[in-house]
Scaffold this motif. Sequence first.
Motif, PDB file in Angstrom:
ATOM      1  N   MET A  60     -27.084 -44.750  34.276  1.00 16.47           N
ATOM      2  CA  MET A  60     -26.228 -45.398  33.285  1.00 16.47           C
ATOM      3  C   MET A  60     -26.047 -44.500  32.061  1.00 16.47           C
ATOM      4  SD  MET A  60     -24.918 -48.344  33.984  1.00 16.47           S
ATOM      5  CE  MET A  60     -25.093 -49.750  35.102  1.00 16.47           C
ATOM      6  N   ILE A  61     -27.144 -43.901  31.606  1.00 12.42           N
ATOM      7  CA  ILE A  61     -27.063 -42.998  30.458  1.00 12.42           C
ATOM      8  C   ILE A  61     -26.245 -41.759  30.810  1.00 12.42           C
ATOM      9  CG2 ILE A  61     -28.443 -41.543  28.916  1.00 12.42           C
ATOM     10  CD1 ILE A  61     -30.643 -43.693  29.126  1.00 12.42           C
ATOM     11  N   LEU A  62     -26.331 -41.342  32.080  1.00 10.25           N
ATOM     12  CA  LEU A  62     -25.498 -40.233  32.549  1.00 10.25           C
ATOM     13  C   LEU A  62     -24.020 -40.586  32.410  1.00 10.25           C
ATOM     14  CD1 LEU A  62     -25.314 -37.455  33.931  1.00 10.25           C
ATOM     15  CD2 LEU A  62     -25.396 -38.660  36.125  1.00 10.25           C
ATOM     16  N   MET A  63     -23.666 -41.855  32.674  1.00 15.04           N
ATOM     17  CA  MET A  63     -22.276 -42.290  32.516  1.00 15.04           C
ATOM     18  C   MET A  63     -21.824 -42.149  31.071  1.00 15.04           C
ATOM     19  SD  MET A  63     -21.240 -43.070  35.516  1.00 15.04           S
ATOM     20  CE  MET A  63     -22.330 -41.760  36.075  1.00 15.04           C
ATOM     21  N   PHE A  64     -22.716 -42.441  30.133  1.00 13.78           N
ATOM     22  CA  PHE A  64     -22.418 -42.234  28.711  1.00 13.78           C
ATOM     23  C   PHE A  64     -22.076 -40.765  28.468  1.00 13.78           C
ATOM     24  CE2 PHE A  64     -23.238 -41.462  24.292  1.00 13.78           C
ATOM     25  CZ  PHE A  64     -23.034 -42.662  23.615  1.00 13.78           C
ATOM     26  N   PHE A 101     -26.729 -35.255  28.756  1.00  8.21           N
ATOM     27  CA  PHE A 101     -27.086 -35.239  30.164  1.00  8.21           C
ATOM     28  C   PHE A 101     -28.589 -35.143  30.415  1.00  8.21           C
ATOM     29  CE2 PHE A 101     -22.610 -34.103  30.663  1.00  8.21           C
ATOM     30  CZ  PHE A 101     -22.260 -34.929  31.726  1.00  8.21           C
ATOM     31  N   ALA A 102     -29.304 -34.420  29.562  1.00  2.80           N
ATOM     32  CA  ALA A 102     -30.740 -34.249  29.795  1.00  2.80           C
ATOM     33  C   ALA A 102     -31.498 -35.575  29.837  1.00  2.80           C
ATOM     34  CB  ALA A 102     -31.338 -33.328  28.728  1.00  2.80           C
ATOM     35  N   PRO A 103     -31.181 -36.561  28.976  1.00  2.00           N
ATOM     36  CA  PRO A 103     -31.912 -37.828  29.054  1.00  2.00           C
ATOM     37  C   PRO A 103     -31.844 -38.512  30.418  1.00  2.00           C
ATOM     38  CG  PRO A 103     -30.778 -37.685  26.958  1.00  2.00           C
ATOM     39  CD  PRO A 103     -30.299 -36.519  27.778  1.00  2.00           C
ATOM     40  N   SER A 104     -30.735 -38.343  31.139  1.00  2.00           N
ATOM     41  CA  SER A 104     -30.655 -38.951  32.463  1.00  2.00           C
ATOM     42  C   SER A 104     -31.645 -38.285  33.413  1.00  2.00           C
ATOM     43  CB  SER A 104     -29.231 -38.850  33.016  1.00  2.00           C
ATOM     44  OG  SER A 104     -28.841 -37.499  33.172  1.00  2.00           O
ATOM     45  N   LEU A 105     -31.785 -36.958  33.322  1.00  2.00           N
ATOM     46  CA  LEU A 105     -32.775 -36.251  34.128  1.00  2.00           C
ATOM     47  C   LEU A 105     -34.184 -36.671  33.728  1.00  2.00           C
ATOM     48  CD1 LEU A 105     -33.565 -34.061  36.175  1.00  2.00           C
ATOM     49  CD2 LEU A 105     -33.353 -32.369  34.326  1.00  2.00           C
ATOM     50  N   ILE A 106     -34.391 -36.852  32.434  1.00  2.00           N
ATOM     51  CA  ILE A 106     -35.695 -37.306  31.937  1.00  2.00           C
ATOM     52  C   ILE A 106     -36.048 -38.667  32.534  1.00  2.00           C
ATOM     53  CG2 ILE A 106     -36.886 -38.150  29.862  1.00  2.00           C
ATOM     54  CD1 ILE A 106     -35.474 -35.882  28.323  1.00  2.00           C
ATOM     55  N   SER A 166     -32.121 -27.422  21.058  1.00  2.00           N
ATOM     56  CA  SER A 166     -32.406 -28.188  19.845  1.00  2.00           C
ATOM     57  C   SER A 166     -32.000 -29.646  19.999  1.00  2.00           C
ATOM     58  CB  SER A 166     -31.666 -27.580  18.642  1.00  2.00           C
ATOM     59  OG  SER A 166     -32.099 -26.262  18.382  1.00  2.00           O
ATOM     60  N   MET A 167     -30.985 -29.905  20.830  1.00  2.00           N
ATOM     61  CA  MET A 167     -30.429 -31.247  20.934  1.00  2.00           C
ATOM     62  C   MET A 167     -30.992 -32.062  22.094  1.00  2.00           C
ATOM     63  SD  MET A 167     -26.437 -30.547  19.851  1.00  2.00           S
ATOM     64  CE  MET A 167     -26.005 -32.266  19.593  1.00  2.00           C
ATOM     65  N   VAL A 168     -31.584 -31.406  23.094  1.00  2.00           N
ATOM     66  CA  VAL A 168     -32.181 -32.151  24.212  1.00  2.00           C
ATOM     67  C   VAL A 168     -33.241 -33.142  23.722  1.00  2.00           C
ATOM     68  CG1 VAL A 168     -33.698 -31.942  26.223  1.00  2.00           C
ATOM     69  CG2 VAL A 168     -31.667 -30.521  26.059  1.00  2.00           C
ATOM     70  N   PRO A 169     -34.206 -32.717  22.871  1.00  2.00           N
ATOM     71  CA  PRO A 169     -35.201 -33.687  22.384  1.00  2.00           C
ATOM     72  C   PRO A 169     -34.587 -34.814  21.564  1.00  2.00           C
ATOM     73  CG  PRO A 169     -35.982 -31.440  22.081  1.00  2.00           C
ATOM     74  CD  PRO A 169     -34.532 -31.350  22.424  1.00  2.00           C
ATOM     75  N   GLU A 170     -33.511 -34.525  20.836  1.00  2.00           N
ATOM     76  CA  GLU A 170     -32.842 -35.583  20.065  1.00  2.00           C
ATOM     77  C   GLU A 170     -32.314 -36.661  20.999  1.00  2.00           C
ATOM     78  OE1 GLU A 170     -29.162 -36.146  16.858  1.00  2.00           O
ATOM     79  OE2 GLU A 170     -29.861 -34.129  17.391  1.00  2.00           O
ATOM     80  N   GLY A 171     -31.686 -36.243  22.101  1.00  2.00           N
ATOM     81  CA  GLY A 171     -31.202 -37.206  23.073  1.00  2.00           C
ATOM     82  C   GLY A 171     -32.329 -37.967  23.741  1.00  2.00           C
ATOM     83  N   ALA A 172     -33.458 -37.285  23.965  1.00  2.00           N
ATOM     84  CA  ALA A 172     -34.614 -37.944  24.593  1.00  2.00           C
ATOM     85  C   ALA A 172     -35.159 -39.055  23.704  1.00  2.00           C
ATOM     86  CB  ALA A 172     -35.700 -36.910  24.880  1.00  2.00           C
ATOM     87  N   LEU A 184     -22.357 -26.822  24.837  1.00  2.00           N
ATOM     88  CA  LEU A 184     -23.706 -26.710  25.390  1.00  2.00           C
ATOM     89  C   LEU A 184     -24.657 -27.684  24.708  1.00  2.00           C
ATOM     90  CD1 LEU A 184     -24.177 -22.851  25.874  1.00  2.00           C
ATOM     91  CD2 LEU A 184     -23.833 -24.582  27.629  1.00  2.00           C
ATOM     92  N   GLY A 185     -24.552 -27.780  23.374  1.00  2.00           N
ATOM     93  CA  GLY A 185     -25.452 -28.652  22.629  1.00  2.00           C
ATOM     94  C   GLY A 185     -25.301 -30.109  23.020  1.00  2.00           C
ATOM     95  N   TYR A 186     -24.064 -30.600  23.046  1.00  2.00           N
ATOM     96  CA  TYR A 186     -23.849 -32.001  23.398  1.00  2.00           C
ATOM     97  C   TYR A 186     -24.121 -32.262  24.873  1.00  2.00           C
ATOM     98  CZ  TYR A 186     -22.043 -33.119  18.786  1.00  2.00           C
ATOM     99  OH  TYR A 186     -21.928 -33.336  17.445  1.00  2.00           O
ATOM    100  N   SER A 187     -23.928 -31.250  25.721  1.00  2.00           N
ATOM    101  CA  SER A 187     -24.287 -31.411  27.130  1.00  2.00           C
ATOM    102  C   SER A 187     -25.773 -31.715  27.258  1.00  2.00           C
ATOM    103  CB  SER A 187     -23.950 -30.141  27.923  1.00  2.00           C
ATOM    104  OG  SER A 187     -22.569 -29.906  27.947  1.00  2.00           O
ATOM    105  N   GLY A 188     -26.576 -30.988  26.483  1.00  2.00           N
ATOM    106  CA  GLY A 188     -28.023 -31.213  26.522  1.00  2.00           C
ATOM    107  C   GLY A 188     -28.400 -32.585  26.017  1.00  2.00           C
ATOM    108  N   MET A 189     -27.779 -32.995  24.922  1.00  2.00           N
ATOM    109  CA  MET A 189     -28.107 -34.286  24.325  1.00  2.00           C
ATOM    110  C   MET A 189     -27.665 -35.445  25.210  1.00  2.00           C
ATOM    111  SD  MET A 189     -27.113 -35.707  20.537  1.00  2.00           S
ATOM    112  CE  MET A 189     -27.657 -37.323  19.972  1.00  2.00           C
TER     113      MET A 189
END
Length: 394
Positions: free
Chosen positions: A59-63, A352-357, A225-231, A345-350
């Motif tokens: 679901m978060i991936l859909m976001f 998409f990464a949470p869905s993998l997490i 830098s943005m992956v942890p923010e999304g997590a 790249l930054g927003y991709s991490g923020m």
Amino acid sequence: MDNLTTSSTTERAGGFFPKSRIAVSLLFLINGFMVGSWAPKIPEFAKRLELSEGQLGLMILMFGIGSLVMMPIGGAQIARHGSASVVKVLAIMLVPALLFVTLAGNAWFGVFAMVYFGGFAGAMDVAMNANAVEVEKSMRRSIMSSCHAFWSLGGLLGAGAGGFLISHFGTMTHAVILTIAAATMLAGAWPMIFVDAPHPSEGKRKARLPMTPLPWLIGIVALFSMVPEGAILDWGALYLRQELGASVTLSGFAFAAFSLTMAVMRFAGDLVRDRFGAVLTLRISTTMAIVGMLISGLAPDAMLVIVGFAIAGIGISNMVPIAFSAAGNMPGLAPGVGISVATFLGYSGMLFAPSLIGFIAEHTGFAIIFATLPVLFIVVLVLSHLARHADNIQ
């Protein structure tokens, strides 16, 4: 012409706060408010739709998909019509998004709501940043850090109020109250939004991807830098609820504490960077982010996790603005090209990464996730010398 010159001089001296700056600050506040309001709603959303952590990750991936699809569409419309008209339309479309999420009674409606929410939040993000650039040009001074501070402040207000309203008044009342609040802020900003001219050539320039490694390396700094923010945004509340037994209200403060320190430090960001330089500021910030994330992952109770998120917010606050500034000031490269790489790249991490997490956490739990995310910050430290380009602002 004399009046315009006098006005510009007064603005540079700090004696005048133009309405256009108030308006763009409100736009950032609205966007952060909406996204922050989603954070404390996640546990209830997952329970209502009977989602596992892996399914919630989808679901978060859909976001994220919605955001990354709509971002370039928004950029193209800005080039054609100017940022003012585009940001108004996108803000109107974003305001009811929380209602759609609340009304979702099955997985398919949930997918629609998440794509809609992510799409218009992401596209509005592009448009409001473009409008902020135009306001900067009109004022002849930098305001970007404070604009992002208002986004963090909005996240703080949305997350902090969300946990309280959900626990005391229910999910629908929460959604209605926050939707009315967002609509009221938009109504206040509407007549003051800076009207800019279209830039049809900008889209063509941004379409040419750079072939040199430098902008991509800086993009990696933004990404990590943005992956942890999304997590923290997407999983912080659930971590406190499921693994540490926190209440709904307390879990809502996970992202709120992070947003508070982010907002405070971003308001001070320009002064800090001017005093210490971009490279040293990035290194100190990254080190603090490492400490904060380690505390959050290793903490035995919810309160200490919140403290860790707050420390991480202090560190992460200026990492992304420095990366974006460095990307826009690289020698021999058009600013729009470097920034487009870093933002994508930054927003991709923020996003998409949470869905993998979510998929990983289903097998390992969230504590180990937050404890290992600092590995990304070590890469940022290795690449921190590239931040010197952020000091090339004329």
